[in-house]
Design a protein around this motif. Structure first.
Motif, PDB file in Angstrom:
ATOM      1  N   THR A 199      31.634  37.346  41.775  1.00  0.00           N
ATOM      2  CA  THR A 199      32.246  36.868  40.523  1.00  0.00           C
ATOM      3  C   THR A 199      33.044  35.583  40.764  1.00  0.00           C
ATOM      4  O   THR A 199      32.858  34.577  40.064  1.00  0.00           O
ATOM      5  N   PHE A 200      33.919  35.615  41.773  1.00  0.00           N
ATOM      6  CA  PHE A 200      34.759  34.433  42.016  1.00  0.00           C
ATOM      7  C   PHE A 200      33.931  33.261  42.531  1.00  0.00           C
ATOM      8  O   PHE A 200      34.226  32.104  42.215  1.00  0.00           O
ATOM      9  N   LEU A 222      30.754  32.601  41.743  1.00  0.00           N
ATOM     10  CA  LEU A 222      30.004  32.046  40.603  1.00  0.00           C
ATOM     11  C   LEU A 222      30.917  31.254  39.670  1.00  0.00           C
ATOM     12  O   LEU A 222      30.606  30.107  39.316  1.00  0.00           O
ATOM     13  N   VAL A 223      32.040  31.862  39.289  1.00  0.00           N
ATOM     14  CA  VAL A 223      32.943  31.189  38.352  1.00  0.00           C
ATOM     15  C   VAL A 223      33.561  29.948  39.003  1.00  0.00           C
ATOM     16  O   VAL A 223      33.650  28.887  38.379  1.00  0.00           O
ATOM     17  N   ALA A 274      31.074  42.940  47.022  1.00  0.00           N
ATOM     18  CA  ALA A 274      29.989  42.080  46.515  1.00  0.00           C
ATOM     19  C   ALA A 274      30.277  41.626  45.089  1.00  0.00           C
ATOM     20  O   ALA A 274      30.082  40.458  44.738  1.00  0.00           O
ATOM     21  N   ALA A 275      30.766  42.545  44.260  1.00  0.00           N
ATOM     22  CA  ALA A 275      31.040  42.211  42.857  1.00  0.00           C
ATOM     23  C   ALA A 275      32.186  41.203  42.729  1.00  0.00           C
ATOM     24  O   ALA A 275      32.066  40.206  42.012  1.00  0.00           O
ATOM     25  N   TRP A 276      33.259  41.458  43.434  1.00  0.00           N
ATOM     26  CA  TRP A 276      34.424  40.567  43.309  1.00  0.00           C
ATOM     27  C   TRP A 276      34.150  39.201  43.927  1.00  0.00           C
ATOM     28  O   TRP A 276      34.456  38.175  43.320  1.00  0.00           O
ATOM     29  N   TYR A 334      29.926  47.541  47.476  1.00  0.00           N
ATOM     30  CA  TYR A 334      29.669  47.199  46.066  1.00  0.00           C
ATOM     31  C   TYR A 334      30.865  46.460  45.457  1.00  0.00           C
ATOM     32  O   TYR A 334      30.706  45.477  44.735  1.00  0.00           O
ATOM     33  N   VAL A 335      32.057  46.974  45.762  1.00  0.00           N
ATOM     34  CA  VAL A 335      33.272  46.350  45.213  1.00  0.00           C
ATOM     35  C   VAL A 335      33.413  44.928  45.743  1.00  0.00           C
ATOM     36  O   VAL A 335      33.644  43.979  44.970  1.00  0.00           O
ATOM     37  N   HIS A 361      32.700  52.983  48.522  1.00  0.00           N
ATOM     38  CA  HIS A 361      31.862  51.982  47.830  1.00  0.00           C
ATOM     39  C   HIS A 361      32.357  50.551  48.087  1.00  0.00           C
ATOM     40  O   HIS A 361      32.224  49.680  47.235  1.00  0.00           O
TER      41      HIS A 361
END
Lengths: 267, 47
Positions: free
Chosen positions: B17-18, B20-21, B12-14, B9-10, B6
């Motif tokens: 997240t970084f 955006l923040v 894309a998420a990490w 997915y991992v 995966h």
């Protein structure tokens, strides 16, 4: 996440029409301070530790394989979404009671930073859902209630941008802000109140379902996201405070101009 | 990590997240700098 240094008080320096700092002012114009610089460095260091633990050190899960690594961003972001909502509800209540500008600024900061964490929560949750549930989105109780909470935050921030009298605008926003924590309770309890695809609590139970390096990675996630949240809240609060000061100075300028015009006509 | 399942997915998420923040943090700092230039130093109590 850097901030400029701020030596000296800057008192007595020449300023423009608002008394604002010109170029070369000994006080650099920013929302940074020594405290936020330290906080920023700690946040960066803990984020690096989170990447190490979350992606390298912690093992894959027996059932979810490496998709479990999404948890280290998803769960802390959801937690600080709740914290942001808590700040907004608390500060909204105190604004309605005390009418102190600082509470209004805190309420705004909590909602905006909370919204950022809400988007992270929904995004990481959706990406976690695809490999584990087979779908990015479903109208499950937890997902739907989180989407409603996100919509409330968007509505709250939209309300704050209405062209109204500042006090009236803050009061209307504060009433909406009071609804955030009750919604957080609904989101948090939704997996127990309704049948849900979403898993229940991993940590807040007597017998936690996580241990070893996975637990450490999750704790590092809480630490990193907590420091990032705190850093964002301080800077965003100062932005809201500065916005209030600029609005006040603009109003003072407008009143002074109107008085000068009236005196000119009277002569 | 090298043989991660995966991974898309991992990642894309990490990364998302970084991104955006980090982007939001940058935007807040810029807004703060712009507003700070418009008020007297005495109003910036943290300076």
């Amino acid at each position: 996440m850097t901030a400029t240094t701020s030596p000296g008080s800057g008192a007595g320096t020449a300023h423009d029409q608002h008394g604002a700092a010109p170029a070369g002012d000994p006080v650099p114009a920013s929302t940074g301070s020594r405290g936020t610089r330290i906080l920023g460095l700690l946040a960066l260091a803990s984020t690096a530790l989170l990447v190490l633990y979350g992606l390298v050190v912690s093992p894959a899960d027996v059932e979810m394989d490496d998709a479990v690594r999404l948890m280290y961003a998803h769960v802390p972001s959801a937690t600080y979404l709740y914290v942001g909502c808590f700040f907004t509800t608390l500060a909204s209540g105190l604004w309605l009671w005390k009418r102190t500008a600082g509470w209004d600024a805190l309420a705004e900061a909590g909602a905006e930073v909370g919204l950022v964490f809400a988007v992270v929560t929904l995004g990481t949750g959706s990406l976690w859902g695809r490999p584990t549930w087979g779908t990015y989105w479903t109208w499950d109780a937890r997902l739907t209630s989180t989407a409603v909470l996100t919509a409330l935050l968007v509505g709250y921030l939209a309300l704050r941008r209405l062209d109204l009298d500042p006090d009236s605008r803050s009061s209307r926003a504060a009433v909406l802000g009071l609804l955030l924590v009750p919604n957080v309770v609904i989101v948090n309890r939704s997996v127990e109140w309704w049948r849900s695809l979403h898993q229940g609590s991993t940590l807040t139970r007597i017998d936690p379902t996580i241990e070893g390096d996975m637990l450490v990675a999750l704790m590092v996630g809480f630490l990193a996201f907590g420091l990032i949240f705190a850093w964002l809240m301080v800077h965003r609060f100062r932005v809201a405070w500065l916005t209030q000061q600029v609005d006040r100075l603009d109003l003072d300028d407008a009143l002074a101009r109107r008085r000068a015009e009236a005196e000119e006509v009277a002569r | 990590m090298i043989a991660m399942t995966h991974a898309g997915y991992v990642a894309a998420a990490w990364i998302g997240t970084f991104a955006l923040v980090g982007g939001y943090a940058l935007a807040v700092v810029r807004r703060g700098r712009k507003l700070s230039r418009q008020v007297p130093a005495g109003e910036r109590r943290w300076s």
